[in-house]
Design a protein around this motif. Structure first.
Motif, mmCIF file in Angstrom:
data_model
loop_
_atom_site.group_PDB
_atom_site.id
_atom_site.type_symbol
_atom_site.label_atom_id
_atom_site.label_comp_id
_atom_site.label_asym_id
_atom_site.label_seq_id
_atom_site.Cartn_x
_atom_site.Cartn_y
_atom_site.Cartn_z
ATOM 1 N N PHE A 55 0.828 -1.211 0.000
ATOM 2 C CA PHE A 55 0.000 0.000 0.000
ATOM 3 C C PHE A 55 0.860 1.259 0.000
ATOM 4 O O PHE A 55 0.540 2.237 -0.676
ATOM 5 C CB PHE A 55 -0.958 0.014 1.192
ATOM 6 C CG PHE A 55 -2.107 -0.938 1.072
ATOM 7 C CD1 PHE A 55 -2.746 -1.143 -0.139
ATOM 8 C CD2 PHE A 55 -2.559 -1.637 2.173
ATOM 9 C CE1 PHE A 55 -3.812 -2.016 -0.245
ATOM 10 C CE2 PHE A 55 -3.625 -2.517 2.078
ATOM 11 C CZ PHE A 55 -4.256 -2.707 0.866
ATOM 12 N N LEU A 56 1.959 1.252 0.766
ATOM 13 C CA LEU A 56 2.865 2.401 0.767
ATOM 14 C C LEU A 56 3.485 2.603 -0.612
ATOM 15 O O LEU A 56 3.565 3.731 -1.114
ATOM 16 C CB LEU A 56 3.968 2.228 1.814
ATOM 17 C CG LEU A 56 3.628 2.651 3.233
ATOM 18 C CD1 LEU A 56 4.765 2.280 4.182
ATOM 19 C CD2 LEU A 56 3.340 4.132 3.321
ATOM 20 N N LEU A 57 3.924 1.498 -1.229
ATOM 21 C CA LEU A 57 4.492 1.592 -2.580
ATOM 22 C C LEU A 57 3.461 2.118 -3.567
ATOM 23 O O LEU A 57 3.770 2.960 -4.417
ATOM 24 C CB LEU A 57 5.021 0.225 -3.029
ATOM 25 C CG LEU A 57 6.258 -0.281 -2.300
ATOM 26 C CD1 LEU A 57 6.575 -1.711 -2.717
ATOM 27 C CD2 LEU A 57 7.444 0.630 -2.542
ATOM 28 N N LEU A 58 2.238 1.632 -3.464
ATOM 29 C CA LEU A 58 1.157 2.095 -4.340
ATOM 30 C C LEU A 58 0.895 3.584 -4.142
ATOM 31 O O LEU A 58 0.727 4.337 -5.113
ATOM 32 C CB LEU A 58 -0.113 1.298 -4.062
ATOM 33 C CG LEU A 58 -1.331 1.622 -4.902
ATOM 34 C CD1 LEU A 58 -1.069 1.326 -6.380
ATOM 35 C CD2 LEU A 58 -2.527 0.815 -4.414
ATOM 36 N N LEU A 59 0.907 4.023 -2.898
ATOM 37 C CA LEU A 59 0.690 5.436 -2.599
ATOM 38 C C LEU A 59 1.787 6.296 -3.229
ATOM 39 O O LEU A 59 1.502 7.329 -3.841
ATOM 40 C CB LEU A 59 0.647 5.653 -1.088
ATOM 41 C CG LEU A 59 0.351 7.065 -0.609
ATOM 42 C CD1 LEU A 59 -1.079 7.451 -0.955
ATOM 43 C CD2 LEU A 59 0.572 7.167 0.888
ATOM 44 N N PHE A 60 3.043 5.866 -3.100
ATOM 45 C CA PHE A 60 4.138 6.642 -3.675
ATOM 46 C C PHE A 60 4.096 6.621 -5.203
ATOM 47 O O PHE A 60 4.351 7.639 -5.840
ATOM 48 C CB PHE A 60 5.489 6.160 -3.140
ATOM 49 C CG PHE A 60 5.734 6.613 -1.733
ATOM 50 C CD1 PHE A 60 5.907 7.956 -1.434
ATOM 51 C CD2 PHE A 60 5.762 5.701 -0.690
ATOM 52 C CE1 PHE A 60 6.123 8.393 -0.141
ATOM 53 C CE2 PHE A 60 5.976 6.126 0.615
ATOM 54 C CZ PHE A 60 6.152 7.477 0.884
ATOM 55 N N LEU A 61 3.746 5.487 -5.795
ATOM 56 C CA LEU A 61 3.615 5.438 -7.254
ATOM 57 C C LEU A 61 2.481 6.339 -7.738
ATOM 58 O O LEU A 61 2.590 6.983 -8.782
ATOM 59 C CB LEU A 61 3.392 4.003 -7.733
ATOM 60 C CG LEU A 61 4.612 3.105 -7.724
ATOM 61 C CD1 LEU A 61 4.220 1.681 -8.104
ATOM 62 C CD2 LEU A 61 5.678 3.635 -8.662
ATOM 63 N N ALA A 62 1.401 6.373 -6.973
ATOM 64 C CA ALA A 62 0.270 7.231 -7.332
ATOM 65 C C ALA A 62 0.649 8.705 -7.284
ATOM 66 O O ALA A 62 0.023 9.536 -7.941
ATOM 67 C CB ALA A 62 -0.918 6.963 -6.409
ATOM 68 N N ARG A 63 1.661 9.033 -6.525
ATOM 69 C CA ARG A 63 2.144 10.418 -6.444
ATOM 70 C C ARG A 63 3.251 10.687 -7.465
ATOM 71 O O ARG A 63 3.267 11.723 -8.126
ATOM 72 C CB ARG A 63 2.665 10.684 -5.015
ATOM 73 C CG ARG A 63 3.240 12.055 -4.806
ATOM 74 C CD ARG A 63 2.186 13.089 -4.634
ATOM 75 N NE ARG A 63 2.828 14.371 -4.311
ATOM 76 C CZ ARG A 63 2.327 15.519 -4.659
ATOM 77 N NH1 ARG A 63 1.185 15.580 -5.288
ATOM 78 N NH2 ARG A 63 2.941 16.626 -4.354
ATOM 79 N N ILE A 64 4.191 9.765 -7.596
ATOM 80 C CA ILE A 64 5.364 9.978 -8.437
ATOM 81 C C ILE A 64 5.037 9.932 -9.927
ATOM 82 O O ILE A 64 5.517 10.765 -10.700
ATOM 83 C CB ILE A 64 6.458 8.949 -8.080
ATOM 84 C CG1 ILE A 64 7.021 9.264 -6.700
ATOM 85 C CG2 ILE A 64 7.569 8.933 -9.116
ATOM 86 C CD1 ILE A 64 7.884 8.172 -6.121
#
Length: 144
Positions: A55-64
């Motif tokens: 979920f953290l990785l998904l959140l960062f990808l959704a931002r980056i």
């Protein structure tokens, strides 16, 4: 564009839903998952931790990822703007500017852009240095 004057000190953007709600919640979920795994080792708790990391990785990808696309659009916009504003000798040097430099130059007013581009190329200024050198800011309220 907004009526609010931007500057180096005020141009950063906080997206409340992302920075103040989602990021803290996902980070707290990760901490809770680590705590649960330490207190009750086993596959269910380990899987919970794996999902918290996902979920953290998904959140960062959704931002980056949108920011990367935005930088590509800014690169195109600024190259077109520079081609229209810069004197002929500097126009030939537009390809020498990095994406980071173009992203920072978008805040510079048309009046100060030629001198700032020349200085950027001469001194190889970075994003922060360019922004600090800008006197008349063009507001950019449409960024991700």
């Amino acid at each position: 564009m907004s009526d609010k004057q931007q500057s180096f000190a005020s141009h950063g953007r906080v997206h409340p839903l992302f920075h103040l709600i989602l990021l803290p919640l996902f980070f707290a979920n990760f901490i809770v998952s680590v705590t649960w795994l330490v207190r009750s080792p086993g596959f269910p708790m380990a899987w919970n931790l794996v999902m918290a990391v996902a979920f953290l990785l998904l959140l960062f990808l959704a931002r980056i990822n949108p920011m990367m696309v935005q930088d590509r659009v800014i690169r195109l916009e600024e190259r077109l703007r520079l081609a229209a504003i810069l004197p002929q000798p500097l126009q030939a040097r537009i390809p020498d500017l990095t994406i980071d430099q173009l992203v920072a130059l978008r805040f510079a007013s048309d009046a100060e852009l030629p001198a700032l581009v020349e200085r950027t190329l001469r001194e190889n200024l970075g994003r922060k240095q360019i922004k600090q050198a800008i006197v008349l800011w063009r507001a950019d309220d449409l960024r991700v």
